[in-house]
Design a protein around this motif. Structure first.
Motif, PDB file in Angstrom:
ATOM      1  N   ASP A 176      -0.564 -13.022 -15.974  1.00 30.12           N
ATOM      2  CA  ASP A 176       0.801 -12.640 -16.352  1.00 30.12           C
ATOM      3  C   ASP A 176       1.038 -11.137 -16.171  1.00 30.12           C
ATOM      4  O   ASP A 176       2.172 -10.712 -15.953  1.00 30.12           O
ATOM      5  N   SER A 177      -0.041 -10.354 -16.248  1.00 29.11           N
ATOM      6  CA  SER A 177       0.112  -8.892 -16.106  1.00 29.11           C
ATOM      7  C   SER A 177       0.423  -8.495 -14.669  1.00 29.11           C
ATOM      8  O   SER A 177       0.805  -7.366 -14.392  1.00 29.11           O
ATOM      9  N   GLY A 178       0.196  -9.412 -13.728  1.00 33.81           N
ATOM     10  CA  GLY A 178       0.442  -9.093 -12.319  1.00 33.81           C
ATOM     11  C   GLY A 178      -0.731  -8.420 -11.620  1.00 33.81           C
ATOM     12  O   GLY A 178      -0.643  -8.088 -10.429  1.00 33.81           O
ATOM     13  N   ALA A 179      -1.840  -8.246 -12.326  1.00 32.42           N
ATOM     14  CA  ALA A 179      -2.981  -7.496 -11.770  1.00 32.42           C
ATOM     15  C   ALA A 179      -3.554  -8.121 -10.499  1.00 32.42           C
ATOM     16  O   ALA A 179      -4.093  -7.413  -9.647  1.00 32.42           O
ATOM     17  N   ILE A 180      -3.449  -9.431 -10.369  1.00 37.53           N
ATOM     18  CA  ILE A 180      -3.997 -10.059  -9.152  1.00 37.53           C
ATOM     19  C   ILE A 180      -2.883 -10.616  -8.259  1.00 37.53           C
ATOM     20  O   ILE A 180      -3.157 -11.267  -7.248  1.00 37.53           O
ATOM     21  N   GLY A 181      -1.640 -10.343  -8.593  1.00 37.93           N
ATOM     22  CA  GLY A 181      -0.531 -10.831  -7.763  1.00 37.93           C
ATOM     23  C   GLY A 181      -0.353 -12.328  -7.911  1.00 37.93           C
ATOM     24  O   GLY A 181      -0.678 -12.906  -8.955  1.00 37.93           O
ATOM     25  N   GLU A 182       0.139 -12.955  -6.847  1.00 36.03           N
ATOM     26  CA  GLU A 182       0.426 -14.392  -6.900  1.00 36.03           C
ATOM     27  C   GLU A 182      -0.784 -15.199  -6.421  1.00 36.03           C
ATOM     28  O   GLU A 182      -1.452 -14.819  -5.458  1.00 36.03           O
ATOM     29  N   ALA A 183      -1.032 -16.335  -7.058  1.00 42.95           N
ATOM     30  CA  ALA A 183      -2.200 -17.160  -6.723  1.00 42.95           C
ATOM     31  C   ALA A 183      -2.086 -17.735  -5.311  1.00 42.95           C
ATOM     32  O   ALA A 183      -1.091 -18.373  -4.968  1.00 42.95           O
ATOM     33  N   VAL A 184      -3.119 -17.500  -4.505  1.00 45.32           N
ATOM     34  CA  VAL A 184      -3.180 -18.024  -3.137  1.00 45.32           C
ATOM     35  C   VAL A 184      -4.152 -19.205  -3.077  1.00 45.32           C
ATOM     36  O   VAL A 184      -3.865 -20.238  -2.486  1.00 45.32           O
ATOM     37  N   LEU A 185      -5.303 -19.010  -3.703  1.00 44.23           N
ATOM     38  CA  LEU A 185      -6.361 -20.021  -3.674  1.00 44.23           C
ATOM     39  C   LEU A 185      -7.042 -20.036  -5.038  1.00 44.23           C
ATOM     40  O   LEU A 185      -7.409 -18.989  -5.557  1.00 44.23           O
ATOM     41  N   ILE A 224     -13.033 -20.770 -13.781  1.00 40.90           N
ATOM     42  CA  ILE A 224     -11.956 -20.712 -12.785  1.00 40.90           C
ATOM     43  C   ILE A 224     -12.041 -19.397 -12.019  1.00 40.90           C
ATOM     44  O   ILE A 224     -12.463 -18.373 -12.559  1.00 40.90           O
ATOM     45  N   ARG A 225     -11.691 -19.475 -10.752  1.00 40.13           N
ATOM     46  CA  ARG A 225     -11.546 -18.279  -9.902  1.00 40.13           C
ATOM     47  C   ARG A 225     -10.163 -18.372  -9.284  1.00 40.13           C
ATOM     48  O   ARG A 225      -9.789 -19.406  -8.739  1.00 40.13           O
ATOM     49  N   ILE A 226      -9.412 -17.297  -9.433  1.00 38.25           N
ATOM     50  CA  ILE A 226      -8.081 -17.281  -8.834  1.00 38.25           C
ATOM     51  C   ILE A 226      -8.013 -16.122  -7.863  1.00 38.25           C
ATOM     52  O   ILE A 226      -8.208 -14.953  -8.233  1.00 38.25           O
ATOM     53  N   VAL A 227      -7.789 -16.453  -6.601  1.00 39.82           N
ATOM     54  CA  VAL A 227      -7.623 -15.429  -5.567  1.00 39.82           C
ATOM     55  C   VAL A 227      -6.132 -15.201  -5.430  1.00 39.82           C
ATOM     56  O   VAL A 227      -5.388 -16.120  -5.067  1.00 39.82           O
ATOM     57  N   GLY A 228      -5.709 -13.994  -5.749  1.00 45.51           N
ATOM     58  CA  GLY A 228      -4.287 -13.682  -5.658  1.00 45.51           C
ATOM     59  C   GLY A 228      -3.988 -12.751  -4.511  1.00 45.51           C
ATOM     60  O   GLY A 228      -4.880 -12.316  -3.779  1.00 45.51           O
ATOM     61  N   THR A 229      -2.716 -12.441  -4.353  1.00 44.82           N
ATOM     62  CA  THR A 229      -2.313 -11.548  -3.263  1.00 44.82           C
ATOM     63  C   THR A 229      -2.770 -10.112  -3.493  1.00 44.82           C
ATOM     64  O   THR A 229      -2.819  -9.323  -2.554  1.00 44.82           O
ATOM     65  N   LYS A 230      -3.116  -9.758  -4.718  1.00 47.54           N
ATOM     66  CA  LYS A 230      -3.538  -8.383  -5.022  1.00 47.54           C
ATOM     67  C   LYS A 230      -4.918  -8.280  -5.640  1.00 47.54           C
ATOM     68  O   LYS A 230      -5.384  -7.177  -5.956  1.00 47.54           O
ATOM     69  N   GLY A 231      -5.564  -9.409  -5.895  1.00 49.16           N
ATOM     70  CA  GLY A 231      -6.864  -9.325  -6.552  1.00 49.16           C
ATOM     71  C   GLY A 231      -7.421 -10.689  -6.861  1.00 49.16           C
ATOM     72  O   GLY A 231      -6.829 -11.715  -6.514  1.00 49.16           O
ATOM     73  N   VAL A 232      -8.576 -10.685  -7.505  1.00 47.11           N
ATOM     74  CA  VAL A 232      -9.278 -11.926  -7.830  1.00 47.11           C
ATOM     75  C   VAL A 232      -9.693 -11.881  -9.296  1.00 47.11           C
ATOM     76  O   VAL A 232     -10.146 -10.838  -9.778  1.00 47.11           O
ATOM     77  N   LEU A 233      -9.544 -12.988 -10.000  1.00 43.23           N
ATOM     78  CA  LEU A 233     -10.116 -13.054 -11.344  1.00 43.23           C
ATOM     79  C   LEU A 233     -11.058 -14.230 -11.429  1.00 43.23           C
ATOM     80  O   LEU A 233     -10.875 -15.235 -10.743  1.00 43.23           O
ATOM     81  N   GLU A 234     -12.073 -14.083 -12.265  1.00 43.00           N
ATOM     82  CA  GLU A 234     -12.967 -15.188 -12.591  1.00 43.00           C
ATOM     83  C   GLU A 234     -13.096 -15.258 -14.100  1.00 43.00           C
ATOM     84  O   GLU A 234     -13.342 -14.242 -14.745  1.00 43.00           O
ATOM     85  N   ALA A 235     -12.944 -16.454 -14.638  1.00 47.12           N
ATOM     86  CA  ALA A 235     -13.094 -16.644 -16.083  1.00 47.12           C
ATOM     87  C   ALA A 235     -14.096 -17.766 -16.319  1.00 47.12           C
ATOM     88  O   ALA A 235     -13.975 -18.838 -15.746  1.00 47.12           O
ATOM     89  N   SER A 236     -15.081 -17.469 -17.146  1.00 45.57           N
ATOM     90  CA  SER A 236     -16.169 -18.418 -17.397  1.00 45.57           C
ATOM     91  C   SER A 236     -16.330 -18.679 -18.886  1.00 45.57           C
ATOM     92  O   SER A 236     -16.459 -17.734 -19.678  1.00 45.57           O
TER      93      SER A 236
END
Lengths: 333, 333
Positions: free
Chosen positions: A142-151, A250-262
């Protein structure tokens, strides 16, 4: 203040998660418990805090008639869930039910109509969206840190442990996509807000032939509502010596970054072109999603969003299971 | 001792990986370089150790005629690879070629026939099977610590960086499954020994519309030769600020344990019911797969296994791409 009265029907599933919220509430009280079918063992729920000393019925229909509760918690053998939801709805009860909400599409529609006709609030036990790592992931997203989810890649991995006999019966166990995979669809949707438009799936029972209806490995791909894609991996082969029962990730690859939550590592890590690499702190406790549901009922606020998500996710999983069975890529309308 | 003579054709791809092996060999020598097509820039390869001061041709056919090399390295625009392999094979050269070996099935069969007819050794640049984390993963798998593979998850994630113009042209760029995804199929096969029998795939260009033929996200599921399943995730959206260009990773859920091997973290971690949890040490260097290929030629030993794998993986990726394009689950014969 009106206090919500709550009953529990059934002896299998994640009633404990609802009880945890209930134990911390003044505004609601558990007043009775019953098995969902004759001979069902409900003893493990009777030991939990909100249930201790509460009235136990043999017949849940009698319990609903006598106690006239505001809310029924339904958590039992999967094929019985839709029938119990409709019984509770017809008795005027709001419902917190285990997922999936039905084992086929026709029944899902019946359940949906029953909920609408009786104007009750309904929520499936989408417990993962209360987990600290996924709540953190949503805050990052929601903060926008990784942009929009691509994969998106999501994983559910559980120990096999001990499974009820009926996990081996396809008419009673809905299938592993329905029972476990639904959580992965849920936290993808919860974090990104995205739905699912297309799906392919493969599944098998590799190492647990004593429960033939229970697939111990499932691999899925889905198209997301924004045109991105997701992989989902589900297995019942987590080593028994592992430190946690589950390895949810989960791993979310966004237009501006990637997050992983375990979940098993209790962490949420981020690489963001805008905000560098960082660990995002996790909330100390699970989010009280059932408390919120109950308070909304008491306050006359809407719970329609979680009802809609509960039906949507059940439908997605029914289509995913069909995709696996028919060996086809299926659209989700 | 006969010294193998080697030439390089082309200016794009992973010739540097082959050169790294070549630089450490007494038994083989680079003797010439040429572009694959008029105007191709090969300057970056000319600066690498085995190439410095070596003869440069404008026309690779003239180079093959004049130098009569034993081996041709072929690494250029993807549509040209099959044509160059056949030219080199007809000139009697053994071949180390970039993948994929062809952009469609008919051409792949032509390449295969040419290789057989000319009785040459061929190896695709399956560079990932030389990476320490995957070599370690194979050693763990071969040890039996995690049992037999039930469910595999593989990830290829690259920075976008700068991509040639022709990445935007579907007739020149084979597609991201073919160019990148093939590595994931390769290391699944390399570690587990398993082939692929069924596939579904989804792909899209989400954030890089300036290169329309280049999918920046792909999600795949495959059935493995033993009845298990795999998910494969491929993206070109790794954040530019990340420490490594790629984030290559595999997780193998076996009947007795789970392993995860990560290139970006340089680690291979294992949870095994038989052998507890441990980190498996990585080899200090990349495996010299090209050295072995060249020495086999010199020693008259067989390279047929790697040729077979190179063709098999190209075929699997062609079918995966077709599955994505046709929105179907396809069998792999």
């Amino acid at each position: 203040m009106n206090k919500l009265t709550v009953v529990n029907i059934g002896g299998f599933g994640h009633t404990d998660a609802v009880f945890r919220d209930l134990a911390g509430m003044q505004e609601a009280e558990l007043i009775g418990l019953a098995p969902a079918y004759q001979g069902e063992d409900i003893s493990k729920f009777l030991k939990l805090e909100p249930a201790v000393g509460k009235k136990v019925y043999d017949d849940y229909k009698q319990m609903l008639r006598e106690l006239k509760p505001d809310v029924a918690i339904i958590s039992t053998r999967l094929d019985l869930i839709p029938l119990l939801i409709m019984d509770a709805a017809d008795a005027g009860c709001h419902v917190i039910a285990e997922k999936p909400l039905a084992l086929d599409m026709a029944m899902l529609e019946k359940v949906c109509r029953s909920v609408e006709r009786n104007k009750i609030n309904l929520m499936a036990m989408l417990t993962m969206r209360s987990d600290p790592q996924f709540v953190a992931a949503r805050q990052v997203y929601d903060s926008g840190a990784i942009g929009e989810a691509v994969l998106v890649n999501a994983r559910k991995s559980y120990k096999w442990g001990t499974r009820p006999d009926w996990f081996g019966d396809k008419d009673k166990y809905a299938g592993t996509i329905m029972w476990v995979g639904i959580h992965a669809f849920d936290y993808i949707n919860y974090i990104t807000g995205l739905g699912f438009t297309k799906i392919a799936a493969m599944q098998g029972n590799f190492a647990h032939s004593e429960r033939p209806a229970c697939e111990d490995n499932c691999a899925l791909v889905a198209e997301l509502g924004n045109g991105g894609h997701a992989t989902i991996s589900v297995d019942y082969c987590r080593p028994e010596i592992a430190k946690t029962h589950g390895d949810d990730w989960i791993r979310i690859v966004g237009t501006k970054g990637v997050l992983e939550a375990s979940g098993s590592k209790s962490e949420c890590s981020v690489i963001s072109n805008d905000k560098d690499s960082f660990r995002y702190p996790l909330p100390e406790e699970k989010d009280k999603i059932f408390t919120r549901f109950l308070l909304n009922i008491l306050d006359g606020k809407s719970n329609s969003e979680i009802a809609q998500v509960s039906f949507m996710l059940t439908k997605v999983c029914l289509i995913a299971r069909e995709a696996a069975q028919k060996n086809k890529v299926l659209n989700i309308e």
